[in-house]
Motif scaffolding. Sequence first.
Motif, mmCIF file in Angstrom:
data_model
loop_
_atom_site.group_PDB
_atom_site.id
_atom_site.type_symbol
_atom_site.label_atom_id
_atom_site.label_comp_id
_atom_site.label_asym_id
_atom_site.label_seq_id
_atom_site.Cartn_x
_atom_site.Cartn_y
_atom_site.Cartn_z
ATOM 1 N N UNK A 241 7.568 3.624 9.197
ATOM 2 C CA UNK A 241 6.861 4.513 8.290
ATOM 3 C C UNK A 241 5.890 5.386 9.090
ATOM 4 N N UNK A 242 5.693 6.585 8.583
ATOM 5 C CA UNK A 242 4.768 7.495 9.253
ATOM 6 C C UNK A 242 3.331 7.127 8.896
ATOM 7 N N UNK A 243 2.409 7.704 9.632
ATOM 8 C CA UNK A 243 0.983 7.477 9.370
ATOM 9 C C UNK A 243 0.611 7.952 7.966
ATOM 10 N N UNK A 244 1.193 9.067 7.548
ATOM 11 C CA UNK A 244 0.925 9.577 6.188
ATOM 12 C C UNK A 244 1.432 8.600 5.129
ATOM 13 N N UNK A 245 2.615 8.045 5.364
ATOM 14 C CA UNK A 245 3.172 7.087 4.404
ATOM 15 C C UNK A 245 2.327 5.821 4.331
ATOM 16 N N UNK A 246 1.857 5.367 5.456
ATOM 17 C CA UNK A 246 1.010 4.176 5.492
ATOM 18 C C UNK A 246 -0.299 4.454 4.760
ATOM 19 N N UNK A 247 -0.891 5.613 5.021
ATOM 20 C CA UNK A 247 -2.132 5.994 4.329
ATOM 21 C C UNK A 247 -1.931 6.134 2.834
ATOM 22 N N UNK A 248 -0.802 6.690 2.448
ATOM 23 C CA UNK A 248 -0.497 6.843 1.028
ATOM 24 C C UNK A 248 -0.303 5.477 0.377
ATOM 25 N N UNK A 249 0.438 4.599 1.033
ATOM 26 C CA UNK A 249 0.653 3.246 0.505
ATOM 27 C C UNK A 249 -0.678 2.501 0.379
ATOM 28 N N UNK B 62 -2.195 11.021 1.537
ATOM 29 C CA UNK B 62 -2.995 9.814 1.720
ATOM 30 C C UNK B 62 -4.364 9.937 1.056
ATOM 31 N N UNK B 63 -4.889 11.144 0.983
ATOM 32 C CA UNK B 63 -6.223 11.362 0.417
ATOM 33 C C UNK B 63 -6.214 11.485 -1.103
ATOM 34 N N UNK B 64 -5.070 11.731 -1.673
ATOM 35 C CA UNK B 64 -4.997 11.811 -3.133
ATOM 36 C C UNK B 64 -4.321 10.591 -3.748
ATOM 37 N N UNK B 65 -3.783 9.709 -2.932
ATOM 38 C CA UNK B 65 -2.998 8.568 -3.422
ATOM 39 C C UNK B 65 -3.810 7.622 -4.295
ATOM 40 N N UNK B 66 -5.003 7.280 -3.899
ATOM 41 C CA UNK B 66 -5.819 6.362 -4.696
ATOM 42 C C UNK B 66 -6.127 6.989 -6.059
ATOM 43 N N UNK B 67 -6.458 8.265 -6.072
ATOM 44 C CA UNK B 67 -6.718 8.957 -7.342
ATOM 45 C C UNK B 67 -5.498 8.982 -8.231
ATOM 46 N N UNK B 68 -4.350 9.222 -7.633
ATOM 47 C CA UNK B 68 -3.110 9.200 -8.405
ATOM 48 C C UNK B 68 -2.875 7.809 -8.987
ATOM 49 N N UNK B 69 -3.045 6.797 -8.154
ATOM 50 C CA UNK B 69 -2.813 5.419 -8.598
ATOM 51 C C UNK B 69 -3.771 5.020 -9.713
ATOM 52 N N UNK B 70 -5.034 5.431 -9.612
ATOM 53 C CA UNK B 70 -6.017 5.097 -10.648
ATOM 54 C C UNK B 70 -5.681 5.754 -11.984
ATOM 55 N N UNK B 71 -4.947 6.826 -11.942
ATOM 56 C CA UNK B 71 -4.514 7.486 -13.163
ATOM 57 C C UNK B 71 -3.189 6.913 -13.654
ATOM 58 N N UNK B 72 -2.256 6.704 -12.753
ATOM 59 C CA UNK B 72 -0.887 6.354 -13.123
ATOM 60 C C UNK B 72 -0.684 4.872 -13.440
ATOM 61 N N UNK B 73 -1.180 3.985 -12.599
ATOM 62 C CA UNK B 73 -0.941 2.558 -12.818
ATOM 63 C C UNK B 73 -1.528 2.038 -14.134
ATOM 64 N N UNK B 74 -2.737 2.451 -14.508
ATOM 65 C CA UNK B 74 -3.227 1.999 -15.820
ATOM 66 C C UNK B 74 -2.359 2.498 -16.989
ATOM 67 N N UNK B 75 -1.761 3.658 -16.832
ATOM 68 C CA UNK B 75 -0.862 4.163 -17.870
ATOM 69 C C UNK B 75 0.405 3.321 -17.931
ATOM 70 N N UNK B 76 0.925 2.951 -16.779
ATOM 71 C CA UNK B 76 2.079 2.047 -16.767
ATOM 72 C C UNK B 76 1.706 0.730 -17.447
ATOM 73 N N UNK B 77 0.525 0.225 -17.113
ATOM 74 C CA UNK B 77 0.040 -1.013 -17.724
ATOM 75 C C UNK B 77 -0.020 -0.872 -19.250
ATOM 76 N N UNK B 78 -0.574 0.232 -19.734
ATOM 77 C CA UNK B 78 -0.685 0.455 -21.180
ATOM 78 C C UNK B 78 0.706 0.497 -21.825
ATOM 79 N N UNK B 79 1.654 1.124 -21.160
ATOM 80 C CA UNK B 79 3.026 1.165 -21.677
ATOM 81 C C UNK B 79 3.626 -0.239 -21.752
ATOM 82 N N UNK B 80 3.428 -1.019 -20.708
ATOM 83 C CA UNK B 80 3.948 -2.391 -20.703
ATOM 84 C C UNK B 80 3.305 -3.227 -21.793
ATOM 85 N N UNK B 81 1.989 -3.097 -21.957
ATOM 86 C CA UNK B 81 1.283 -3.832 -23.012
ATOM 87 C C UNK B 81 1.847 -3.441 -24.379
#
Length: 170
Positions: A1-9, A145-164
């Motif tokens: 994986x590239x450095x960008x991919x690692x940072x994004x992950x 990598x710099x926007x990944x956490x912000x994306x995750x904070x928006x997207x993962x809770x929505x996935x959670x709400x859908x699953x619930x």
Amino acid sequence: MTEKQIGTARGMAIGALVSMVVIGLQYHFRVLVPAEASFLSDIRFVMRADIVLVLWLLAGIARIATVRFFSPQDIDGSGLTTPSAAVSVDRAVLQNTLEQLVLAQGAYFAMVAASHRTVVLIPALVLLFSVGRLLFWRGYERGAAHRACGFALTFYPTIFACLVAVVAMV
């Protein structure tokens, strides 16, 4: 994986972890939960909370309008000119915010409609959406990598709400 991919992950993992912690804390402490307990009051609560999501969309539109007004290259609009880098970035953030907002609103309403007990999660979901949008917006120009956490904070809770919502319907 590239450095960008690692940072994004890494950013996505941090966003997922923070989301789980915030949702767990909200479920335990029940901050800003409506006192009234009825389907109508739950729907009203979600509608009031959703204005926060809408304000992020409004901020994105206002940002583009402001940048266009002060830019001779952009003032005629993207349909008539090639947008500047600034407008291109802001349009990408706005587009993603619109997509996230549509998903989140649908998920919140589905979740609360499926079970009254889930209304307690709405304040945490809205908080995570807002912090996520702020971090996504601020980090966008610096790369994935710099926007990944912000994306995750928006997207993962929505996935959670859908699953619930799906689990509550079963």
